[in-house]
Design a protein around this motif. Structure first.
Motif, PDB file in Angstrom:
ATOM      1  N   ALA A 116      63.707  45.213  61.239  1.00 25.59           N
ATOM      2  CA  ALA A 116      63.862  44.792  62.635  1.00 25.59           C
ATOM      3  C   ALA A 116      64.241  45.969  63.525  1.00 25.59           C
ATOM      4  N   GLU A 117      65.125  46.808  63.062  1.00 24.74           N
ATOM      5  CA  GLU A 117      65.556  47.963  63.855  1.00 24.74           C
ATOM      6  C   GLU A 117      64.410  48.940  64.074  1.00 24.74           C
ATOM      7  N   GLU A 118      63.533  49.065  63.089  1.00 27.23           N
ATOM      8  CA  GLU A 118      62.359  49.936  63.230  1.00 27.23           C
ATOM      9  C   GLU A 118      61.451  49.434  64.356  1.00 27.23           C
ATOM     10  N   TYR A 119      61.237  48.128  64.393  1.00 28.84           N
ATOM     11  CA  TYR A 119      60.365  47.573  65.431  1.00 28.84           C
ATOM     12  C   TYR A 119      61.038  47.588  66.800  1.00 28.84           C
ATOM     13  N   LEU A 120      62.334  47.397  66.845  1.00 26.67           N
ATOM     14  CA  LEU A 120      63.031  47.481  68.125  1.00 26.67           C
ATOM     15  C   LEU A 120      62.949  48.897  68.694  1.00 26.67           C
ATOM     16  N   ARG A 121      63.015  49.903  67.834  1.00 22.97           N
ATOM     17  CA  ARG A 121      62.834  51.287  68.300  1.00 22.97           C
ATOM     18  C   ARG A 121      61.420  51.500  68.821  1.00 22.97           C
ATOM     19  N   LEU A 122      60.460  50.830  68.205  1.00 23.02           N
ATOM     20  CA  LEU A 122      59.065  50.974  68.603  1.00 23.02           C
ATOM     21  C   LEU A 122      58.840  50.547  70.048  1.00 23.02           C
ATOM     22  N   VAL A 123      59.594  49.541  70.512  1.00 23.78           N
ATOM     23  CA  VAL A 123      59.444  49.061  71.891  1.00 23.78           C
ATOM     24  C   VAL A 123      60.627  49.467  72.771  1.00 23.78           C
ATOM     25  N   GLY A 124      61.463  50.375  72.277  1.00 22.29           N
ATOM     26  CA  GLY A 124      62.544  50.923  73.090  1.00 22.29           C
ATOM     27  C   GLY A 124      63.667  49.958  73.403  1.00 22.29           C
ATOM     28  N   LEU A 125      63.938  49.005  72.502  1.00 24.38           N
ATOM     29  CA  LEU A 125      64.974  48.005  72.772  1.00 24.38           C
ATOM     30  C   LEU A 125      66.090  48.012  71.721  1.00 24.38           C
ATOM     31  N   LEU A 136      68.341  39.318  78.906  1.00 29.60           N
ATOM     32  CA  LEU A 136      67.195  40.211  79.003  1.00 29.60           C
ATOM     33  C   LEU A 136      66.234  39.765  80.102  1.00 29.60           C
ATOM     34  N   SER A 137      65.451  40.706  80.592  1.00 35.23           N
ATOM     35  CA  SER A 137      64.393  40.379  81.556  1.00 35.23           C
ATOM     36  C   SER A 137      63.235  39.695  80.829  1.00 35.23           C
ATOM     37  N   GLY A 138      62.305  39.141  81.628  1.00 33.68           N
ATOM     38  CA  GLY A 138      61.146  38.486  81.024  1.00 33.68           C
ATOM     39  C   GLY A 138      60.324  39.428  80.171  1.00 33.68           C
ATOM     40  N   GLY A 139      60.114  40.642  80.666  1.00 34.73           N
ATOM     41  CA  GLY A 139      59.340  41.614  79.902  1.00 34.73           C
ATOM     42  C   GLY A 139      60.015  41.992  78.604  1.00 34.73           C
ATOM     43  N   MET A 140      61.328  42.135  78.627  1.00 35.52           N
ATOM     44  CA  MET A 140      62.071  42.477  77.413  1.00 35.52           C
ATOM     45  C   MET A 140      62.004  41.338  76.403  1.00 35.52           C
ATOM     46  N   ARG A 141      62.128  40.097  76.894  1.00 36.43           N
ATOM     47  CA  ARG A 141      62.048  38.950  75.982  1.00 36.43           C
ATOM     48  C   ARG A 141      60.676  38.864  75.316  1.00 36.43           C
ATOM     49  N   GLN A 142      59.621  39.183  76.074  1.00 31.50           N
ATOM     50  CA  GLN A 142      58.302  39.114  75.464  1.00 31.50           C
ATOM     51  C   GLN A 142      58.099  40.244  74.453  1.00 31.50           C
ATOM     52  N   ARG A 143      58.703  41.395  74.700  1.00 26.32           N
ATOM     53  CA  ARG A 143      58.670  42.464  73.699  1.00 26.32           C
ATOM     54  C   ARG A 143      59.326  41.991  72.401  1.00 26.32           C
ATOM     55  N   ILE A 144      60.440  41.289  72.519  1.00 23.36           N
ATOM     56  CA  ILE A 144      61.122  40.773  71.330  1.00 23.36           C
ATOM     57  C   ILE A 144      60.237  39.764  70.603  1.00 23.36           C
ATOM     58  N   ALA A 145      59.565  38.889  71.361  1.00 18.66           N
ATOM     59  CA  ALA A 145      58.679  37.904  70.736  1.00 18.66           C
ATOM     60  C   ALA A 145      57.552  38.598  69.975  1.00 18.66           C
ATOM     61  N   ILE A 146      57.037  39.687  70.524  1.00 20.33           N
ATOM     62  CA  ILE A 146      55.950  40.425  69.869  1.00 20.33           C
ATOM     63  C   ILE A 146      56.447  41.089  68.590  1.00 20.33           C
ATOM     64  N   VAL A 147      57.583  41.784  68.656  1.00 17.42           N
ATOM     65  CA  VAL A 147      58.057  42.480  67.452  1.00 17.42           C
ATOM     66  C   VAL A 147      58.542  41.481  66.398  1.00 17.42           C
ATOM     67  N   ARG A 148      59.014  40.291  66.825  1.00 21.91           N
ATOM     68  CA  ARG A 148      59.372  39.267  65.832  1.00 21.91           C
ATOM     69  C   ARG A 148      58.143  38.873  65.019  1.00 21.91           C
ATOM     70  N   ALA A 149      56.995  38.724  65.703  1.00 17.93           N
ATOM     71  CA  ALA A 149      55.762  38.400  64.985  1.00 17.93           C
ATOM     72  C   ALA A 149      55.311  39.560  64.098  1.00 17.93           C
ATOM     73  N   LEU A 150      55.441  40.786  64.598  1.00 17.89           N
ATOM     74  CA  LEU A 150      54.998  41.957  63.850  1.00 17.89           C
ATOM     75  C   LEU A 150      55.877  42.259  62.645  1.00 17.89           C
ATOM     76  N   ALA A 151      57.162  41.908  62.726  1.00 19.22           N
ATOM     77  CA  ALA A 151      58.095  42.225  61.641  1.00 19.22           C
ATOM     78  C   ALA A 151      57.688  41.583  60.323  1.00 19.22           C
ATOM     79  N   ASN A 152      56.932  40.479  60.395  1.00 18.90           N
ATOM     80  CA  ASN A 152      56.471  39.803  59.177  1.00 18.90           C
ATOM     81  C   ASN A 152      55.235  40.455  58.574  1.00 18.90           C
ATOM     82  N   ASP A 153      54.794  41.570  59.185  1.00 17.57           N
ATOM     83  CA  ASP A 153      53.638  42.325  58.698  1.00 17.57           C
ATOM     84  C   ASP A 153      52.388  41.449  58.568  1.00 17.57           C
ATOM     85  N   PRO A 154      51.995  40.762  59.648  1.00 10.61           N
ATOM     86  CA  PRO A 154      50.817  39.889  59.582  1.00 10.61           C
ATOM     87  C   PRO A 154      49.520  40.692  59.527  1.00 10.61           C
ATOM     88  N   ALA A 155      48.487  40.074  58.988  1.00  7.64           N
ATOM     89  CA  ALA A 155      47.161  40.693  59.009  1.00  7.64           C
ATOM     90  C   ALA A 155      46.516  40.522  60.373  1.00  7.64           C
TER      91      ALA A 155
END
Length: 251
Positions: A116-125, A136-155
């Motif tokens: 999780a920390e690796e992905y948060l660094r990826l989006v600067g949060l 958080l702002s709307g943009g920051m919340r959507q960044r979190i939603a994106i990295v939450r999905a990515l953290a599971n390493d989806p195809a």
């Protein structure tokens, strides 16, 4: 791997008095491994319905969808989903939101937080790891939603108008960040949008859908170099072509 094949997908919904209406009919297209494909079409043509079927959240009435040759029948971590609404857990901190899927899979807590920390660094949060969504702002919340999905390493990453509620400046910034993530992670992305500009800026190909019942009107190649100039002659020419196609469906 992340190759999607959509074969003859159809979906209908019950109306009053036992009648039904077709939302999708004979939808056929393919998304190659590592490809970025946007879906556009008139309002109500079934874009979100199709994405939910790909996610396994809904079942098609006919046809099938395959991921790397396996038929999709239910939700799976190999397909990450990002909605227009941030859908974060308000009672969990940023880092606990990102680790949610990993924790549910039984991963060691220390390892899940490291990811999780690796992905948060990826989006600067990374400095907001212990904050709550309401802070958080709307943009920051959507960044979190994106990295939450990515953290599971989806195809495959499925995105349903994820930037639709954001202001223009934030939307443009998140588009750029998404492209950086896509290029670094080599992930397949299927992205629903109402914005022709967004589709032209982001995608390798654009699936243009017809009015209801939704079918694929045309698969349009986006043969523009990256990084893209939103105001270039080539981008404007493609944008006008797509707008004309959509206007034909709105008659």
């Amino acid at each position: 791997m992340g190759r999607l094949v959509i074969e003859n997908v159809g979906q209908s919904f019950e109306k009053d008095k036992g009648e039904s209406t077709d939302a999708l009919k004979d939808v056929n297209f393919e998304v190659k491994d590592g490809e970025f494909v946007c879906i556009i079409g008139p309002s109500g043509c079934g874009k979100t319905t199709l994405l939910r079927i790909v996610a396994g959240l809904d079942r098609a009435d006919s046809g099938r969808i395959l991921l790397d040759g396996e038929t999709i029948t239910s939700p799976d971590p190999r397909r990450g989903m990002v909605f227009q609404e941030y859908s974060l857990f308000p009672w969990r901190t940023v880092i606990d939101n990102v680790t949610f899927g990993l924790d549910m899979s039984g991963m060691d807590r220390k390892e899940s937080r490291k990811i999780a920390e690796e992905y948060l660094r990826l989006v600067g949060l990374e400095q907001f790891r212990d904050s709550y969504p309401y802070e958080l702002s709307g943009g920051m919340r959507q960044r979190i939603a994106i990295v939450r999905a990515l953290a599971n390493d989806p195809a495959v990453l499925l995105m349903d108008e994820p930037f639709g509620s954001l202001d223009a400046q934030t939307r443009n910034k998140l588009q750029q960040e998404l492209l950086q993530i896509w290029e670094s992670k080599k992930i397949t992305i299927l992205f629903v949008t109402h914005s022709v500009d967004e589709a032209v800026y982001l995608s390798d190909r654009i699936a243009v859908m017809t009015s209801r019942p939704g079918r694929i009107k045309e698969m349009v190649d986006v043969d523009l170099p990256r990084p893209r100039d939103r105001t270039s002659i080539s981008a404007n020419k493609l944008r006008n072509r797509l707008l004309k196609m959509l206007a034909e469906e709105n008659k």
